[in-house]
Scaffold this motif. Structure first.
Motif, PDB file in Angstrom:
ATOM      1  N   VAL A 218     -18.755  41.029  47.066  1.00 15.83           N
ATOM      2  CA  VAL A 218     -18.554  41.970  45.950  1.00 15.83           C
ATOM      3  C   VAL A 218     -18.504  41.147  44.657  1.00 15.83           C
ATOM      4  N   PRO A 219     -19.289  41.536  43.631  1.00 16.63           N
ATOM      5  CA  PRO A 219     -19.329  40.723  42.415  1.00 16.63           C
ATOM      6  C   PRO A 219     -17.961  40.578  41.745  1.00 16.63           C
ATOM      7  N   GLU A 220     -17.745  39.422  41.180  1.00 18.07           N
ATOM      8  CA  GLU A 220     -16.573  39.133  40.351  1.00 18.07           C
ATOM      9  C   GLU A 220     -15.231  39.183  41.065  1.00 18.07           C
ATOM     10  N   VAL A 221     -15.226  38.923  42.365  1.00 16.02           N
ATOM     11  CA  VAL A 221     -13.922  38.843  43.024  1.00 16.02           C
ATOM     12  C   VAL A 221     -13.650  37.399  43.441  1.00 16.02           C
ATOM     13  N   TYR A 222     -12.386  37.073  43.532  1.00 20.23           N
ATOM     14  CA  TYR A 222     -11.989  35.826  44.160  1.00 20.23           C
ATOM     15  C   TYR A 222     -11.812  36.105  45.647  1.00 20.23           C
ATOM     16  N   GLY A 223     -12.000  35.062  46.456  1.00 18.10           N
ATOM     17  CA  GLY A 223     -11.881  35.307  47.884  1.00 18.10           C
ATOM     18  C   GLY A 223     -11.186  34.170  48.605  1.00 18.10           C
ATOM     19  N   VAL A 224     -10.409  34.543  49.631  1.00 19.00           N
ATOM     20  CA  VAL A 224      -9.812  33.518  50.483  1.00 19.00           C
ATOM     21  C   VAL A 224     -10.088  33.833  51.958  1.00 19.00           C
ATOM     22  N   MET A 225     -10.706  32.850  52.602  1.00 17.03           N
ATOM     23  CA  MET A 225     -10.812  32.910  54.062  1.00 17.03           C
ATOM     24  C   MET A 225      -9.599  32.126  54.553  1.00 17.03           C
ATOM     25  N   VAL A 226      -8.749  32.752  55.314  1.00 16.94           N
ATOM     26  CA  VAL A 226      -7.531  32.068  55.743  1.00 16.94           C
ATOM     27  C   VAL A 226      -7.902  30.910  56.680  1.00 16.94           C
ATOM     28  N   SER A 227      -6.981  29.951  56.849  1.00 15.56           N
ATOM     29  CA  SER A 227      -7.350  28.742  57.593  1.00 15.56           C
ATOM     30  C   SER A 227      -7.830  29.064  58.996  1.00 15.56           C
ATOM     31  N   ASN A 228      -7.263  30.120  59.577  1.00 13.76           N
ATOM     32  CA  ASN A 228      -7.594  30.487  60.947  1.00 13.76           C
ATOM     33  C   ASN A 228      -8.818  31.409  61.036  1.00 13.76           C
ATOM     34  N   ALA A 229      -9.672  31.391  60.014  1.00 19.20           N
ATOM     35  CA  ALA A 229     -10.842  32.288  60.009  1.00 19.20           C
ATOM     36  C   ALA A 229     -11.734  32.044  61.224  1.00 19.20           C
ATOM     37  N   GLN A 230     -12.368  33.116  61.666  1.00 22.67           N
ATOM     38  CA  GLN A 230     -13.252  33.065  62.839  1.00 22.67           C
ATOM     39  C   GLN A 230     -14.576  32.388  62.497  1.00 22.67           C
ATOM     40  N   LYS A 242     -21.699  29.068  50.060  1.00 21.36           N
ATOM     41  CA  LYS A 242     -21.133  27.719  50.038  1.00 21.36           C
ATOM     42  C   LYS A 242     -20.865  27.190  48.631  1.00 21.36           C
ATOM     43  N   ASN A 243     -21.721  27.606  47.690  1.00 19.37           N
ATOM     44  CA  ASN A 243     -21.565  27.048  46.342  1.00 19.37           C
ATOM     45  C   ASN A 243     -20.767  27.950  45.413  1.00 19.37           C
ATOM     46  N   ASN A 244     -20.158  28.966  45.973  1.00 13.02           N
ATOM     47  CA  ASN A 244     -19.383  29.876  45.119  1.00 13.02           C
ATOM     48  C   ASN A 244     -17.959  29.341  44.948  1.00 13.02           C
ATOM     49  N   PRO A 245     -17.622  28.870  43.728  1.00 13.87           N
ATOM     50  CA  PRO A 245     -16.293  28.275  43.529  1.00 13.87           C
ATOM     51  C   PRO A 245     -15.163  29.307  43.595  1.00 13.87           C
ATOM     52  N   ASN A 246     -15.522  30.592  43.608  1.00 15.33           N
ATOM     53  CA  ASN A 246     -14.473  31.626  43.645  1.00 15.33           C
ATOM     54  C   ASN A 246     -14.051  31.986  45.066  1.00 15.33           C
ATOM     55  N   ILE A 247     -14.594  31.255  46.045  1.00 21.12           N
ATOM     56  CA  ILE A 247     -14.182  31.504  47.431  1.00 21.12           C
ATOM     57  C   ILE A 247     -13.608  30.211  48.010  1.00 21.12           C
ATOM     58  N   ILE A 248     -12.428  30.306  48.618  1.00 19.94           N
ATOM     59  CA  ILE A 248     -11.892  29.114  49.280  1.00 19.94           C
ATOM     60  C   ILE A 248     -11.605  29.380  50.760  1.00 19.94           C
ATOM     61  N   HIS A 249     -11.622  28.280  51.487  1.00 20.84           N
ATOM     62  CA  HIS A 249     -11.149  28.332  52.873  1.00 20.84           C
ATOM     63  C   HIS A 249      -9.759  27.697  52.830  1.00 20.84           C
ATOM     64  N   HIS A 264      -4.089  28.839  43.846  1.00 22.74           N
ATOM     65  CA  HIS A 264      -5.327  28.085  43.603  1.00 22.74           C
ATOM     66  C   HIS A 264      -6.133  28.669  42.442  1.00 22.74           C
ATOM     67  N   PHE A 265      -6.230  30.003  42.404  1.00 20.87           N
ATOM     68  CA  PHE A 265      -7.025  30.645  41.349  1.00 20.87           C
ATOM     69  C   PHE A 265      -6.180  31.017  40.114  1.00 20.87           C
ATOM     70  N   SER A 266      -4.923  30.587  40.104  1.00 13.41           N
ATOM     71  CA  SER A 266      -3.991  30.900  38.995  1.00 13.41           C
ATOM     72  C   SER A 266      -3.978  32.391  38.666  1.00 13.41           C
ATOM     73  N   LEU A 267      -3.728  33.196  39.681  1.00  7.45           N
ATOM     74  CA  LEU A 267      -3.762  34.646  39.475  1.00  7.45           C
ATOM     75  C   LEU A 267      -2.393  35.214  39.109  1.00  7.45           C
ATOM     76  N   GLY A 268      -1.380  34.367  39.066  1.00 11.08           N
ATOM     77  CA  GLY A 268      -0.029  34.832  38.725  1.00 11.08           C
ATOM     78  C   GLY A 268       0.986  34.029  39.516  1.00 11.08           C
ATOM     79  N   PRO A 269       2.267  34.471  39.491  1.00 12.94           N
ATOM     80  CA  PRO A 269       3.305  33.727  40.211  1.00 12.94           C
ATOM     81  C   PRO A 269       2.907  33.522  41.682  1.00 12.94           C
TER      82      PRO A 269
END
Ligand code: GLC
Ligand code: MG
Length: 431
Positions: A218-230, A242-249, A264-269
């Motif tokens: 989805v455009p313009e969202v930040y994303g997190v794949m949790v460490s235990n992702a499938q 792979k090159n999208n800096p707005n997604i982290i594992h 990580h993305f400084s989205l608030g407290p």
């Protein structure tokens, strides 16, 4: 604004919209203490609930979604997306989005999907509860999945049907209308919010498996794949993002990974009150009654578990925050002064030590009544051993200083059992 969004608690531009999958993302089924979920809950209610949106996006049908809510200390989301993005519902009473239903009806023929799928003996139908108007679900072994998906796609295409097939968790296969899915449902929600002029400042999507992949495109969202992702989600990421800096594992599991991404993305407290040993001494960085409520109940849990020190000044300090004429109305109808209640707390120090005892608050909603007074309504949950109880609670708070930066005074408190979650023996029920 349309009533369903009001019901979902959208009143100004949300500061953050968290859109999270449940199983093995928000909920860690391997953590019987629900440690990271409770950390997320405290963070959310203290800092985000009043101005942000919580969206759960799950593969579960309404039936087994409600079941999970009973089993785990999940917060109440503002919006619930169920059955892999095919059902959108608002608020606590899950008011369905009928426009979404109508949209999904276009060029969808459920019977044809079941007919065609029947020709593949490798596809084992899931339980009745998981078969939904716009979702036909099966189990299939990993090594057979690719081949069957290809053949099933071809036969559905031959019938000119718009559909999509999603494989998750290395076992579940869902057939949905082409326009459905978690990603499309989120895009639809964002569009609705935009129409109302209520686009969130930031959106964070969180997932662990195949049906979550769409969320990340989805455009313009930040994303997190949790460490235990499938594996299938990580593979999707490697192939597409792979090159999208707005997604982290994340390096943390489940809800801890979500908290990590907020930082990580400084989205608030991003410090959960549960991670602060002396949280009761913390001052909020903004005037937010939610912070005060979380602070008190965390202290209360720690007090009863003997995880804070039992000292006279500690209790005297607490008493200062309670108005001498303040009244507590117990769910049984018994009335006591707030100071009496604080005194009663004294004798309960450590009574839950070494036992499973957790307290969390949900749906903390403050309404400012005047320059220095707030009415705050919330659900107070208590888990003691295997028993879980809930009180709908209302408190009246007033600011100590001119602008509440000096903290709050509790003036009144009233509790009512939440239907179905009351206590039979409430002789030692406090606050
Ligand atoms: C949930 C649903 C199931 C679905 C799976 C993957 O487990 O209950 O029906 O197949 O998610 O989307
Ligand atoms: Mg999941």
């Amino acid at each position: 604004m349309c009533p369903s969004l009001i019901m979902a608690g959208v009143n100004s531009c949300p500061r953050l919209m968290v859109v999270s999958d449940l199983d093995l993302t928000m909920v860690d089924h391997y953590d019987s203490e629900n440690h990271s979920l409770l950390r997320f809950n405290a963070l959310w209610e203290a800092n985000y609930r009043h101005n942000s949106l919580l969206v759960f996006s799950t593969g579960r049908s309404p039936t087994i979604y409600k079941q999970l809510r009973k089993e785990k200390p999940l917060l109440s989301p503002d919006i619930t997306v169920m059955s892999v993005g095919t059902e959108i519902a608002y608020g606590e009473s899950l008011v369905p989005d009928n426009d979404w239903v109508e949209f999904l009806n276009q060029n969808w023929d459920r019977n044809m999907v079941t007919e065609e799928a029947r020709k593949f003996p490798e596809l084992i139908p899931q339980s009745e509860t998981e078969q939904r108007p716009h979702k036909v679900s099966f189990y299939i072994e990993k090594d057979k999945a690719d081949e069957v998906i290809k053949a099933l796609s071809e036969s559905l295409e031959k019938h000119g049907l718009d559909f999509k097939i999603i494989y998750s968790g290395g076992i579940a296969l869902d057939v949905l209308p082409q326009g459905a899915g978690k990603g499309q449902a989120l895009a639809y929600l964002l569009k609705r919010l935009k129409t109302e002029g209520k686009v969130p400042d930031n959106t964070l999507v969180c997932g662990d498996s195949g049906n979550d992949a769409e969320l990340f495109s989805v455009p313009e969202v930040y994303g997190v794949m949790v460490s235990n992702a499938q594996e299938e989600l990580l593979q999707w990421y490697a192939d597409n993002a792979k090159n999208n800096p707005n997604i982290i594992h994340a390096t943390e599991r489940c809800a801890a990974g979500i908290i990590q991404a907020i930082g990580h993305f400084s989205l608030g407290p991003n410090t959960s009150p549960r991670d602060v040993p002396h949280f009761s001494e913390c001052k909020p960085d903004n005037v937010n009654p939610g912070h005060e409520i979380v602070k008190f109940y965390l202290f209360y849990e720690r007090w009863r578990c003997a995880e804070v020190e039992d000292t006279d000044p500690c209790m005297e300090n607490l008493k200062v925050d309670y108005h001498p004429a303040g009244v507590f109305v117990h769910p049984s109808g018994v009335e006591r002064s707030l100071h009496d209640c604080i005194n009663a707390m004294r004798s309960c120090y450590g009574d839950k030590q070494g036992r499973k005892f957790r307290v969390w608050v949900d749906r903390v909603s403050p309404v400012q009544m005047s320059s220095d007074t707030w009415i705050v309504k919330f659900d107070k949950w208590e888990l003691s051993g295997d028993e879980r109880h809930c009180c709908i609670t209302t408190v009246v708070l007033s600011s100590k200083g001119g602008d509440a930066s000096d903290g709050f005074t509790w003036r009144h408190m009233h509790q009512t059992w939440l239907e179905g979650w009351g206590v039979k023996d409430h002789s030692n029920w406090l606050f």
